[in-house]
Design a protein around this motif. Structure first.
Motif, mmCIF file in Angstrom:
data_model
loop_
_atom_site.group_PDB
_atom_site.id
_atom_site.type_symbol
_atom_site.label_atom_id
_atom_site.label_comp_id
_atom_site.label_asym_id
_atom_site.label_seq_id
_atom_site.Cartn_x
_atom_site.Cartn_y
_atom_site.Cartn_z
ATOM 1 N N GLY A 130 16.654 45.286 31.403
ATOM 2 C CA GLY A 130 16.130 45.490 32.500
ATOM 3 C C GLY A 130 16.915 46.784 33.256
ATOM 4 O O GLY A 130 16.200 47.675 34.020
ATOM 5 N N ASN A 131 18.351 46.896 33.229
ATOM 6 C CA ASN A 131 19.020 47.796 33.893
ATOM 7 C C ASN A 131 19.210 49.250 32.997
ATOM 8 O O ASN A 131 19.728 50.060 33.616
ATOM 9 N N ALA A 132 18.791 49.153 31.889
ATOM 10 C CA ALA A 132 18.881 50.220 30.981
ATOM 11 C C ALA A 132 17.720 51.574 31.296
ATOM 12 O O ALA A 132 16.634 51.182 31.549
ATOM 13 N N THR A 133 18.344 52.855 31.415
ATOM 14 C CA THR A 133 17.532 53.958 31.464
ATOM 15 C C THR A 133 16.498 53.972 30.244
ATOM 16 O O THR A 133 16.988 53.452 29.334
ATOM 17 N N LEU A 134 15.781 54.991 30.194
ATOM 18 C CA LEU A 134 15.137 55.345 29.063
ATOM 19 C C LEU A 134 15.609 55.876 27.973
ATOM 20 O O LEU A 134 15.730 55.405 26.920
ATOM 21 N N THR A 135 16.749 56.516 28.555
ATOM 22 C CA THR A 135 17.639 57.257 27.332
ATOM 23 C C THR A 135 18.897 56.370 26.881
ATOM 24 O O THR A 135 19.346 56.215 25.848
ATOM 25 N N GLU A 136 19.180 55.401 27.697
ATOM 26 C CA GLU A 136 20.074 54.234 27.167
ATOM 27 C C GLU A 136 19.331 52.955 26.565
ATOM 28 O O GLU A 136 20.176 52.304 25.790
ATOM 29 N N ARG A 137 18.020 52.950 26.444
ATOM 30 C CA ARG A 137 17.456 51.875 26.071
ATOM 31 C C ARG A 137 17.662 51.657 24.511
ATOM 32 O O ARG A 137 17.827 50.660 23.956
ATOM 33 N N ALA A 138 17.675 52.768 23.735
ATOM 34 C CA ALA A 138 17.912 52.547 22.250
ATOM 35 C C ALA A 138 19.196 51.890 22.007
ATOM 36 O O ALA A 138 19.576 51.440 21.101
ATOM 37 N N HIS A 139 20.230 52.596 22.709
ATOM 38 C CA HIS A 139 21.737 52.065 22.522
ATOM 39 C C HIS A 139 21.694 50.430 23.033
ATOM 40 O O HIS A 139 22.379 49.852 21.988
ATOM 41 N N VAL A 140 21.338 50.290 23.819
ATOM 42 C CA VAL A 140 21.089 48.776 24.295
ATOM 43 C C VAL A 140 20.405 47.947 23.354
ATOM 44 O O VAL A 140 21.065 46.889 22.862
ATOM 45 N N LEU A 141 19.381 48.331 22.705
ATOM 46 C CA LEU A 141 18.697 47.516 21.561
ATOM 47 C C LEU A 141 19.498 47.698 20.422
ATOM 48 O O LEU A 141 19.612 46.293 19.707
ATOM 49 N N ALA A 142 20.138 48.518 19.980
ATOM 50 C CA ALA A 142 20.847 48.566 18.873
ATOM 51 C C ALA A 142 22.359 47.682 19.059
ATOM 52 O O ALA A 142 22.554 46.880 18.088
ATOM 53 N N LEU A 143 22.833 47.543 20.218
ATOM 54 C CA LEU A 143 24.056 46.706 20.615
ATOM 55 C C LEU A 143 23.474 45.332 20.418
ATOM 56 O O LEU A 143 24.204 44.310 19.810
ATOM 57 N N TRP A 144 22.401 44.914 20.990
ATOM 58 C CA TRP A 144 22.048 43.547 21.320
ATOM 59 C C TRP A 144 21.505 43.144 19.929
ATOM 60 O O TRP A 144 21.765 41.753 19.533
ATOM 61 N N GLU A 203 3.905 52.232 5.825
ATOM 62 C CA GLU A 203 5.535 52.098 5.149
ATOM 63 C C GLU A 203 6.260 51.942 6.426
ATOM 64 O O GLU A 203 6.173 52.634 7.386
ATOM 65 N N ARG A 204 7.007 50.951 6.143
ATOM 66 C CA ARG A 204 8.192 50.582 7.080
ATOM 67 C C ARG A 204 9.095 51.478 7.254
ATOM 68 O O ARG A 204 9.439 52.060 6.293
ATOM 69 N N PRO A 205 9.733 51.873 8.343
ATOM 70 C CA PRO A 205 10.859 52.715 8.755
ATOM 71 C C PRO A 205 11.938 52.269 7.678
ATOM 72 O O PRO A 205 12.281 51.281 7.338
ATOM 73 N N CYS A 206 12.943 53.578 7.254
ATOM 74 C CA CYS A 206 13.983 53.087 6.506
ATOM 75 C C CYS A 206 15.090 52.136 7.445
ATOM 76 O O CYS A 206 15.139 52.169 8.552
ATOM 77 N N GLY A 207 15.640 51.467 6.807
ATOM 78 C CA GLY A 207 16.545 50.520 7.190
ATOM 79 C C GLY A 207 16.818 49.206 6.649
ATOM 80 O O GLY A 207 15.583 48.799 6.208
ATOM 81 N N PRO A 208 17.696 48.416 7.009
ATOM 82 C CA PRO A 208 17.646 46.755 6.244
ATOM 83 C C PRO A 208 16.499 46.124 6.926
ATOM 84 O O PRO A 208 16.346 46.333 8.253
ATOM 85 N N PRO A 209 15.855 45.355 6.117
ATOM 86 C CA PRO A 209 14.598 44.532 6.727
ATOM 87 C C PRO A 209 14.920 43.676 7.604
ATOM 88 O O PRO A 209 14.371 43.205 8.625
ATOM 89 N N GLU A 210 16.339 43.101 7.734
ATOM 90 C CA GLU A 210 16.967 41.995 8.749
ATOM 91 C C GLU A 210 17.017 42.478 10.120
ATOM 92 O O GLU A 210 17.172 41.970 10.786
ATOM 93 N N ARG A 211 17.093 44.037 10.120
ATOM 94 C CA ARG A 211 17.373 44.505 11.532
ATOM 95 C C ARG A 211 16.568 44.234 12.552
ATOM 96 O O ARG A 211 15.200 44.380 12.136
ATOM 97 N N LEU A 212 17.015 43.917 13.596
ATOM 98 C CA LEU A 212 15.976 43.395 14.721
ATOM 99 C C LEU A 212 15.753 44.754 15.482
ATOM 100 O O LEU A 212 16.540 45.689 15.958
ATOM 101 N N ARG A 213 14.203 44.961 15.388
ATOM 102 C CA ARG A 213 13.932 46.414 16.091
ATOM 103 C C ARG A 213 13.388 46.429 17.616
ATOM 104 O O ARG A 213 13.749 47.199 18.421
ATOM 105 N N THR A 214 12.671 45.375 17.759
ATOM 106 C CA THR A 214 12.172 45.361 19.319
ATOM 107 C C THR A 214 12.840 44.367 20.239
ATOM 108 O O THR A 214 13.344 43.456 19.699
ATOM 109 N N SER A 215 12.628 44.510 21.368
ATOM 110 C CA SER A 215 13.145 43.739 22.417
ATOM 111 C C SER A 215 12.635 42.388 22.392
ATOM 112 O O SER A 215 13.629 41.257 22.384
#
Length: 93
Positions: A39-53, A7-19
C-alpha cells in the motif's frame, strides 16, 4: 482460428507473481505487514516490493532454510564447493 492458451512468461512456475497470490501464500500473521508494504509502495517500487514479498512467502512456506542457516552457524552443516559435487557426479557443469 483455433483457441490456444497464451504462453506464460518465463520463470519458475512456483514464483508468485501477483499481490493476491503472494497474500494468499503468506501466513496470516504476515499479511497485514504485506498490505502495508504494498500500500505504501509507489508505482516504481511496486515490482521490487512484490519480488521481495514473493521470496518471503516462499521461505515462510518452507522454514527448513532457517534450520540450515542455524546448522551452518553452529558448524554442523556439511557444505562443499561446487567442484566437490562435480567430481562426485563425474561431470562438470
Amino acid at each position: 482460428m483455433s483457441a490456444q492458451f497464451a504462453e506464460r512468461p518465463c520463470g519458475p512456475p512456483e514464483r508468485l507473481r501477483t499481490s493476491a497470490e503472494i497474500r494468499r501464500a503468506l501466513p496470516e500473521g504476515m499479511r497485514s505487514e504485506f498490505d502495508k508494504a504494498i500500500g505504501n509502495a509507489t508505482l516504481t517500487e511496486r515490482a521490487h516490493v512484490l519480488a521481495l514479498w514473493s521470496g518471503i512467502a516462499i521461505e515462510a512456506a518452507d522454514p527448513s532454510g532457517d534450520e540450515q542457516v542455524r546448522r551452518f552457524q553452529e558448524g554442523r552443516l556439511e557444505a562443499h564447493a561446487l567442484e566437490w559435487y562435480q567430481e562426485r557426479e563425474g561431470r562438470s557443469w
